[in-house]
Design a protein around this motif. Structure first.
Motif, mmCIF file in Angstrom:
data_model
loop_
_atom_site.group_PDB
_atom_site.id
_atom_site.type_symbol
_atom_site.label_atom_id
_atom_site.label_comp_id
_atom_site.label_asym_id
_atom_site.label_seq_id
_atom_site.Cartn_x
_atom_site.Cartn_y
_atom_site.Cartn_z
ATOM 1 N N LEU A 77 79.601 34.208 31.938
ATOM 2 C CA LEU A 77 78.410 35.522 31.909
ATOM 3 C C LEU A 77 78.032 35.568 33.027
ATOM 4 O O LEU A 77 77.501 34.886 34.245
ATOM 5 C CB LEU A 77 77.394 35.381 31.057
ATOM 6 N N ILE A 110 83.397 27.568 21.831
ATOM 7 C CA ILE A 110 82.326 27.855 23.274
ATOM 8 C C ILE A 110 82.935 26.332 23.233
ATOM 9 O O ILE A 110 81.743 25.617 22.865
ATOM 10 C CB ILE A 110 81.507 28.407 23.319
ATOM 11 N N THR A 155 80.616 37.144 19.715
ATOM 12 C CA THR A 155 80.771 35.467 20.995
ATOM 13 C C THR A 155 80.668 34.648 19.445
ATOM 14 O O THR A 155 79.560 34.377 18.611
ATOM 15 C CB THR A 155 79.994 35.461 21.555
ATOM 16 N N CYS A 160 70.717 21.918 31.482
ATOM 17 C CA CYS A 160 71.788 22.234 33.166
ATOM 18 C C CYS A 160 71.981 21.405 34.046
ATOM 19 O O CYS A 160 71.322 22.016 34.501
ATOM 20 C CB CYS A 160 72.265 23.826 32.346
ATOM 21 N N LEU A 201 74.356 36.351 23.694
ATOM 22 C CA LEU A 201 75.319 36.768 23.911
ATOM 23 C C LEU A 201 76.116 37.811 23.809
ATOM 24 O O LEU A 201 75.919 38.594 22.303
ATOM 25 C CB LEU A 201 76.167 35.336 23.601
ATOM 26 N N THR A 237 76.536 23.934 30.446
ATOM 27 C CA THR A 237 75.938 25.063 30.897
ATOM 28 C C THR A 237 76.155 24.533 32.371
ATOM 29 O O THR A 237 75.743 23.529 32.387
ATOM 30 C CB THR A 237 74.713 25.274 30.895
ATOM 31 N N GLY A 246 77.744 30.545 34.574
ATOM 32 C CA GLY A 246 76.507 31.980 34.470
ATOM 33 C C GLY A 246 76.531 31.865 36.268
ATOM 34 O O GLY A 246 76.534 31.359 36.859
ATOM 35 N N ILE A 294 80.354 27.070 29.001
ATOM 36 C CA ILE A 294 78.866 28.347 29.671
ATOM 37 C C ILE A 294 79.287 27.873 31.442
ATOM 38 O O ILE A 294 78.472 26.993 31.413
ATOM 39 C CB ILE A 294 78.078 29.036 28.955
ATOM 40 N N VAL A 335 69.741 30.527 25.931
ATOM 41 C CA VAL A 335 71.467 29.652 26.584
ATOM 42 C C VAL A 335 71.187 28.366 26.157
ATOM 43 O O VAL A 335 72.150 27.848 25.837
ATOM 44 C CB VAL A 335 72.766 30.315 27.120
ATOM 45 N N TRP A 367 68.249 32.460 29.765
ATOM 46 C CA TRP A 367 69.400 31.044 30.219
ATOM 47 C C TRP A 367 67.957 30.350 28.918
ATOM 48 O O TRP A 367 68.525 29.447 29.152
ATOM 49 C CB TRP A 367 68.772 30.303 31.674
ATOM 50 N N ILE A 380 86.230 28.030 27.926
ATOM 51 C CA ILE A 380 84.887 28.738 28.825
ATOM 52 C C ILE A 380 84.752 29.694 29.047
ATOM 53 O O ILE A 380 84.942 31.261 29.257
ATOM 54 C CB ILE A 380 85.264 27.928 29.743
ATOM 55 N N LEU A 381 82.981 30.135 28.591
ATOM 56 C CA LEU A 381 82.190 31.785 28.527
ATOM 57 C C LEU A 381 81.318 31.313 30.341
ATOM 58 O O LEU A 381 81.325 30.824 30.125
ATOM 59 C CB LEU A 381 81.261 31.819 27.735
#
Length: 348
Positions: A71, A124, A119, A164, A115, A148, A129, A127, A141, A138, A68-69
């Protein structure tokens, strides 16, 4: 020699609490004061307690080496809400079998809508944020079509939605309630403090402020407001003093977008020899630890950061497993806390 297994009862006895109270904390059922929750979690760690994942998590398929990223544009661990949120979120997704990688997105990466380097998209799973409110970033992304979820979101997010999920604290109702309490306490001229275009929560708090004024039949006077860009030095005493001097008149009360701004406005008012709440009343938002110890204690609204982190984790994990379901916006209730920065009235 085999290690003795630590049980919930052991933790309850060590804390002087009932087994039921401790069980509520580990199973996330029922309301428990945050101080009690932290006492139990600290004691559990001290005793070496390990809570196995429940069956739904154990049976949930997790792709090998997926992460899980997380940011952010600034470290969310540097303030109360972000710290509580990220800690709970990380714990929840880790229990589901995912690793977490957290990055502060640089100004250059933000400008390029890129990113962080090295990465790998293939690595992934999803994500998150938080404290990152740039629409173009966004938009790029979300174009990757990875699961996300955005916390809070950029201003006017409902006018420019993304493919998202969104999770946010409730803003309009609590700010409306805080503003109404100021009006009940005698405020007729009210000012607003903060950049309403910085993020969605600030914009919604502005909407709650306007709604309360309209319901009370009071005019909205932007000349009584302090609303430069969020990058302005709201922390600087001289800058605050200059902003107060620019006002055509001092309002009866300030409604601030967060506790950080409110506490600095309070300092600026005191610097001018004014008393709070006698001369000017003030409210914040966030219920930061500082809000309870500033003099007088700041009226604010509490955000359940820990619960929001858990909810966000569940939403993202569910999205990973069900990518085709409709996107959703989740609002988590906030709770006004009335303290000494507002004058008391018969109605209060």
């Amino acid at each position: 020699m085999a290690l003795k297994r630590v049980t919930i009862q052991n933790i309850a006895d060590a804390c002087g609490l009932s087994r039921n109270t401790v069980s509520k904390i580990f199973n996330n059922r029922g309301e428990v004061p945050e101080t009690t929750r932290q006492l139990v979690l600290n004691k559990a760690q001290e005793l070496g307690y390990f809570q196995p994942m429940d069956e739904t998590m154990l049976n949930r398929p997790v792709e090998q080496n997926k992460c899980i990223l997380v940011l952010s544009q600034r470290n969310p661990m540097n303030h109360s809400f972000g710290s509580l949120f990220v800690t709970a979120f990380t714990n929840q997704v880790s229990r589901a079998g995912y690793t977490v990688k957290m990055y502060e997105v640089t100004a250059e990466e933000l400008a390029q809508c890129a990113l962080p380097p090295n990465t790998s998209i293939d690595s992934i799973a999803g994500i998150l944020g938080i404290e990152l409110f740039d629409y173009d970033f966004w938009n790029t992304v979300c174009g990757l079509k990875l699961p996300t979820i955005i916390v809070d979101g950029y201003a006017y997010i409902y006018q420019k939605p993304m493919p998202c999920d969104l999770i946010s604290m409730e803003n309009v109702s609590s700010t409306r309630i805080l503003t109404h309490r100021l009006i009940q306490a005698g405020a007729e001229k009210l000012g607003f403090v903060g950049d309403i275009n910085h993020c969605n929560s600030f914009y919604e708090r502005w909407n709650g402020f306007q709604l309360a004024l309209n319901e009370a039949g009071l005019p909205l006077d932007r000349d009584l407001c302090i609303m430069p860009k969020n990058s302005s030095p709201y922390y600087d005493p001289d800058w605050i003093d200059d902003q107060l001097k620019r006002l055509p008149a001092l309002p009866d009360a300030f409604v601030c977008v967060n506790d950080y701004h409110a506490i600095h406005i309070m300092a600026g008012l005191k610097r001018r020899g004014l008393q709070i709440p006698r001369d000017v009343m003030i409210t914040g938002f966030d219920s930061s630890p500082e809000s309870a110890i500033v003099e007088p204690a700041l009226t604010t609204s509490a955000i359940p950061g820990t619960d929001m982190g858990k909810i966000a984790a569940d939403l993202l994990i569910d999205r990973i497993g069900n990518p085709a379901k409709p996107f959703c916006a989740t609002y988590v209730s906030t709770v006004p806390q009335f303290r000494g920065s507002i004058r008391q009235t018969a109605e209060c």
